[in-house]
Structures are given as structure tokens and as C-alpha cells.
Scaffold this motif. Structure first.
Motif, PDB file in Angstrom:
ATOM      1  N   LEU A   1     107.726  49.474  82.378  1.00 45.53           N
ATOM      2  CA  LEU A   1     108.149  48.234  81.745  1.00 45.53           C
ATOM      3  C   LEU A   1     106.894  47.409  81.491  1.00 45.53           C
ATOM      4  CD1 LEU A   1     111.089  47.527  81.162  1.00 45.53           C
ATOM      5  CD2 LEU A   1     111.030  45.937  83.075  1.00 45.53           C
ATOM      6  N   CYS A   2     106.808  46.802  80.308  1.00 45.82           N
ATOM      7  CA  CYS A   2     105.582  46.100  79.916  1.00 45.82           C
ATOM      8  C   CYS A   2     105.863  44.685  79.426  1.00 45.82           C
ATOM      9  CB  CYS A   2     104.869  46.859  78.791  1.00 45.82           C
ATOM     10  SG  CYS A   2     104.386  48.538  79.240  1.00 45.82           S
ATOM     11  N   LEU A   3     104.933  43.796  79.721  1.00 47.68           N
ATOM     12  CA  LEU A   3     104.944  42.468  79.125  1.00 47.68           C
ATOM     13  C   LEU A   3     104.051  42.515  77.895  1.00 47.68           C
ATOM     14  CD1 LEU A   3     105.124  39.057  80.592  1.00 47.68           C
ATOM     15  CD2 LEU A   3     103.151  39.472  79.148  1.00 47.68           C
ATOM     16  N   ILE A   4     104.513  41.935  76.793  1.00 49.82           N
ATOM     17  CA  ILE A   4     103.730  41.957  75.555  1.00 49.82           C
ATOM     18  C   ILE A   4     103.466  40.537  75.065  1.00 49.82           C
ATOM     19  CG2 ILE A   4     104.468  44.256  74.805  1.00 49.82           C
ATOM     20  CD1 ILE A   4     106.525  42.900  72.974  1.00 49.82           C
TER      21      ILE A   4
ATOM     22  N   ILE B   1      96.732  36.695  77.954  1.00 49.81           N
ATOM     23  CA  ILE B   1      97.329  35.654  78.789  1.00 49.81           C
ATOM     24  C   ILE B   1      96.944  35.897  80.242  1.00 49.81           C
ATOM     25  CG2 ILE B   1      99.317  35.301  77.263  1.00 49.81           C
ATOM     26  CD1 ILE B   1     100.940  36.963  79.321  1.00 49.81           C
ATOM     27  N   ASP B   2      97.141  34.878  81.054  1.00 49.54           N
ATOM     28  CA  ASP B   2      96.975  35.005  82.498  1.00 49.54           C
ATOM     29  C   ASP B   2      98.368  35.124  83.103  1.00 49.54           C
ATOM     30  OD1 ASP B   2      96.556  34.652  85.238  1.00 49.54           O
ATOM     31  OD2 ASP B   2      94.808  33.363  84.906  1.00 49.54           O
ATOM     32  N   MET B   3      98.618  36.193  83.840  1.00 50.49           N
ATOM     33  CA  MET B   3      99.956  36.440  84.381  1.00 50.49           C
ATOM     34  C   MET B   3     100.425  35.314  85.309  1.00 50.49           C
ATOM     35  SD  MET B   3     101.045  39.318  83.080  1.00 50.49           S
ATOM     36  CE  MET B   3     102.238  40.131  84.139  1.00 50.49           C
ATOM     37  N   ILE B   4      99.491  34.559  85.873  1.00 55.95           N
ATOM     38  CA  ILE B   4      99.859  33.431  86.731  1.00 55.95           C
ATOM     39  C   ILE B   4     100.606  32.366  85.929  1.00 55.95           C
ATOM     40  CG2 ILE B   4      98.941  31.547  88.147  1.00 55.95           C
ATOM     41  CD1 ILE B   4      96.634  33.392  88.909  1.00 55.95           C
ATOM     42  N   ASP B   5     100.278  32.257  84.631  1.00 54.50           N
ATOM     43  CA  ASP B   5     100.864  31.217  83.771  1.00 54.50           C
ATOM     44  C   ASP B   5     102.211  31.614  83.169  1.00 54.50           C
ATOM     45  OD1 ASP B   5      98.586  29.685  84.190  1.00 54.50           O
ATOM     46  OD2 ASP B   5      97.550  30.552  82.462  1.00 54.50           O
ATOM     47  N   LEU B   6     102.708  32.787  83.506  1.00 52.14           N
ATOM     48  CA  LEU B   6     103.893  33.328  82.836  1.00 52.14           C
ATOM     49  C   LEU B   6     105.097  32.378  82.787  1.00 52.14           C
ATOM     50  CD1 LEU B   6     103.539  36.070  81.572  1.00 52.14           C
ATOM     51  CD2 LEU B   6     105.031  37.047  83.293  1.00 52.14           C
TER      52      LEU B   6
ATOM     53  N   ASP C   1     101.100  48.207  66.668  1.00 54.46           N
ATOM     54  CA  ASP C   1     101.675  46.877  66.921  1.00 54.46           C
ATOM     55  C   ASP C   1     100.589  45.821  67.138  1.00 54.46           C
ATOM     56  OD1 ASP C   1     104.311  47.783  66.771  1.00 54.46           O
ATOM     57  OD2 ASP C   1     104.372  48.295  68.899  1.00 54.46           O
ATOM     58  N   ASN C   2      99.414  46.270  67.598  1.00 49.20           N
ATOM     59  CA  ASN C   2      98.298  45.352  67.857  1.00 49.20           C
ATOM     60  C   ASN C   2      98.697  44.206  68.792  1.00 49.20           C
ATOM     61  OD1 ASN C   2      96.370  46.699  66.188  1.00 49.20           O
ATOM     62  ND2 ASN C   2      97.396  45.823  64.394  1.00 49.20           N
ATOM     63  N   LEU C   3      99.310  44.567  69.909  1.00 48.94           N
ATOM     64  CA  LEU C   3      99.746  43.591  70.896  1.00 48.94           C
ATOM     65  C   LEU C   3      98.968  43.749  72.195  1.00 48.94           C
ATOM     66  CD1 LEU C   3     103.614  43.874  70.393  1.00 48.94           C
ATOM     67  CD2 LEU C   3     102.209  41.886  69.817  1.00 48.94           C
ATOM     68  N   GLN C   4      98.912  42.673  72.943  1.00 45.98           N
ATOM     69  CA  GLN C   4      98.388  42.748  74.304  1.00 45.98           C
ATOM     70  C   GLN C   4      99.509  43.307  75.184  1.00 45.98           C
ATOM     71  OE1 GLN C   4      95.188  41.957  75.028  1.00 45.98           O
ATOM     72  NE2 GLN C   4      94.909  41.473  72.855  1.00 45.98           N
ATOM     73  N   ILE C   5      99.200  44.346  75.936  1.00 47.66           N
ATOM     74  CA  ILE C   5     100.225  45.028  76.743  1.00 47.66           C
ATOM     75  C   ILE C   5      99.813  44.988  78.210  1.00 47.66           C
ATOM     76  CG2 ILE C   5     101.411  47.205  77.174  1.00 47.66           C
ATOM     77  CD1 ILE C   5     100.906  47.897  74.201  1.00 47.66           C
ATOM     78  N   TYR C   6     100.744  44.513  79.050  1.00 48.05           N
ATOM     79  CA  TYR C   6     100.498  44.420  80.490  1.00 48.05           C
ATOM     80  C   TYR C   6     101.575  45.236  81.212  1.00 48.05           C
ATOM     81  CZ  TYR C   6      97.829  40.373  78.851  1.00 48.05           C
ATOM     82  OH  TYR C   6      96.947  39.548  78.179  1.00 48.05           O
ATOM     83  N   GLU C   7     101.180  46.340  81.810  1.00 45.67           N
ATOM     84  CA  GLU C   7     102.132  47.165  82.549  1.00 45.67           C
ATOM     85  C   GLU C   7     102.545  46.436  83.824  1.00 45.67           C
ATOM     86  OE1 GLU C   7     100.244  50.923  83.127  1.00 45.67           O
ATOM     87  OE2 GLU C   7     100.411  51.499  81.004  1.00 45.67           O
ATOM     88  N   LEU C   8     103.838  46.356  84.065  1.00 46.96           N
ATOM     89  CA  LEU C   8     104.348  45.562  85.175  1.00 46.96           C
ATOM     90  C   LEU C   8     104.402  46.354  86.481  1.00 46.96           C
ATOM     91  CD1 LEU C   8     107.284  43.595  83.490  1.00 46.96           C
ATOM     92  CD2 LEU C   8     104.842  43.047  83.564  1.00 46.96           C
ATOM     93  N   SER C   9     104.190  45.645  87.566  1.00 50.53           N
ATOM     94  CA  SER C   9     104.339  46.231  88.902  1.00 50.53           C
ATOM     95  C   SER C   9     104.858  45.162  89.847  1.00 50.53           C
ATOM     96  CB  SER C   9     103.004  46.791  89.409  1.00 50.53           C
ATOM     97  OG  SER C   9     102.041  45.765  89.479  1.00 50.53           O
TER      98      SER C   9
END
Length: 287
Positions: free
Chosen positions: A164-167, A172-177, A241-249
């Protein structure tokens, strides 16, 4: 009473409207009404009554609808078994497939399988995994490809797992989500539970939901235009897609996985088309 009558009753039960049912059956409304009146004459009882905007079945009519469903199933099984007696792999494969898997994976799988077995046709139903599970339970499909964990008492094989990924459009900084505009999309309950479970594991504040969309692809387009962030399964992401992708854990660094399962009943294995497809898809999970 014959197959046309069975189909007419089942579709009328779904539509609860003679006009809409006749359209789906590709016959005129008078022709359908005539068929229904003949059935009432044959069984000597009223099968339905008119209400505002449609019809309702009587108890006798509901009994006949249930009988029709069972007869359609038995006829389909008989047809499948008759085709299966031939040496050639031929017939119609009835598959229910989760929408995302159907969009991103299924076409390539069916194309390759058709190349290997040109005499097999496909009847494909797509939708949310809960819908596919209902089709499996009612025997309307022989095989189901579902995403998420669902209780199933038949055969079940893991086909695929993805993260599962955040796009986002920008870094971005994940702290600011929790402070960032979040875009939701309609999806099945299992994916919602997975997203919510991860969020509650990482944050004490709820997401700042800025927008709701009806489809995952619409949501992704919104993110591409920098209108917010979203959490999506990896299956829908492409390099273009040219997106920033952050794999979630989770907090314990365990990745958040989305699982795809192949489900079917043991009896389906009697059919060569089903057997060959199961073997093919298990051997080609990288397609």
C-alpha cells in the motif's frame, strides 16, 4: 416451462419492472406479459401483482423464481460437463474479478490464455470483491479473483501481494500527513479497513479529508494535479504517473500488504477449462 421462462422470471425478479425486464431480455413488453400470463395459466395461480412503478411477486411467484434459479444453474453445469467430455479444451470460463485487478492485470492474462487455448470463451464479471464473493457463493462464476481477506470455505490460492502506498505530486514529510489535504475514493470494505488500520497505527489525528471521488483512477488524477494526497494499492501505479510514492509500513516496520486471492469450489476442478486456467494463472503470476 423452459429456459426462456426461467430467464424471464429471474430477470423480472432483479428488475421488479416489466418494461426494464423486457429490454434486458430483448423482447417486447407485450411478449413478456404474454409469457407470464401463460405461466400463471400453466400453474393455475397468480405469480405477481402490480404496484406503483413495478411489480411484486406473490409467494407462489417467489417459489417459481427460486426454482428457475436452480434450473439455470443445473443447466449450466450440464452444458459445462458435456463440453468437458470432449478431448479439446473448449467452453466458456465464467470468472468474477475485482475491478482493480481486472483493469491492470486481467487483460494481459486473458490474451495469453486465449493464445494457448483459442477455443475457450470468457464470461467476465467485475466489481468490488464483496460482489465477486456473492457471485461465487451463488455459483454464477466458476472462479473468483478477490482482493483482501474474505472468509471462504472452498479452495483459495494467493496470487499476488503488493504494498500500500501514499502518493503525492510533490515531496512531503510523513510527519505532516494529518495536516495535508487527503483525497478519498470509493472502494471495498477490506481496503478501507487496511487504510484505516495503518492510519490509526501511525497517527492519533484523523486525516484532513478534502475531497471524495467515486473511483480510484479519478483520485489519482486529482493527486497528479497537486490537489491532495491519497493512499492507493501499488497495482495502480505506473512510472509515467510521475508521482512521489511512499511505501507504507506499520510502527514495527512491517510493510502494509494488499493480497489478491484466487478462489473456487472443489467441484469446479472437474472442468478442464477451469483446471487449465488455474494452472496457467498460477504459473504466470508475473504477467
Amino acid at each position: 416451462m423452459d429456459e426462456k421462462d426461467w430467464n424471464a422470471l429471474c430477470i423480472l425478479d432483479q428488475e421488479k419492472n416489466i418494461s426494464r425486464a423486457s429490454e434486458r431480455l430483448y423482447i417486447s413488453q407485450p411478449a413478456l406479459t404474454y409469457r407470464l400470463k401463460n405461466l400463471e395459466k400453466e400453474f393455475g395461480t397468480k405469480l405477481f401483482f402490480k404496484i406503483k412503478g413495478g411489480i411484486e411477486f406473490t409467494n407462489e411467484g417467489l417459489h417459481l423464481v427460486e426454482y428457475s434459479r436452480e434450473m439455470i444453474k443445473k443447466l449450466q453445469v450440464t452444458k459445462d460437463n458435456m463440453i468437458n467430455l470432449q478431448n479439446e479444451v473448449r467452453g466458456t470460463l465464467r470468472i468474477g474479478v475485482s475491478s482493480n485487478f481486472a483493469q491492470y492485470k486481467l487483460p494481459k492474462i486473458l490474451k495469453q490464455f486465449s493464445t494457448n487455448f483459442p477455443n475457450v470463451q470468457f464470461n467476465i464479471n467485475t466489481g468490488w470483491s464483496t460482489d465477486i464473493l456473492n457471485l461465487l457463493n451463488s455459483a454464477n462464476v466458476q472462479l473468483g479473483i478477490l482482493r483482501g481477506n474474505y472468509e471462504w470455505y472452498g479452495r483459495k490460492t494467493l496470487l499476488h501481494k503488493e504494498k500500500l502506498c501514499l502518493i503525492s505530486k510533490k515531496e512531503i514529510d510523513m510527519i505532516d500527513l494529518p495536516k495535508l489535504p487527503f483525497i478519498n475514493y470509493k472502494t471495498d470494505s477490506s481496503l478501507k479497513a487496511l487504510i484505516n488500520g495503518w492510519w490509526h497505527d501511525r497517527y492519533s489525528e484523523p486525516p484532513f479529508i478534502m475531497m471524495e471521488t467515486d473511483r480510484l483512477e479519478t483520485c489519482k488524477e486529482m493527486v497528479k494535479n497537486d490537489l491532495g494526497i491519497a493512499i492507493v494499492p501499488q497495482i495502480c501505479l505506473q512510472p509515467s504517473d510521475n508521482l512521489q510514492i511512499y511505501e507504507l509500513s506499520y510502527h514495527d516496520d512491517e510493510p502494509v500488504y494488499r493480497y489478491t486471492w484466487l478462489m473456487y469450489n472443489q467441484d469446479s476442478l472437474k472442468l478442464s477449462t477451469v483446471n487449465h486456467f488455474i494452472n496457467f494463472i498460477n504459473e504466470n503470476t508475473d504477467i
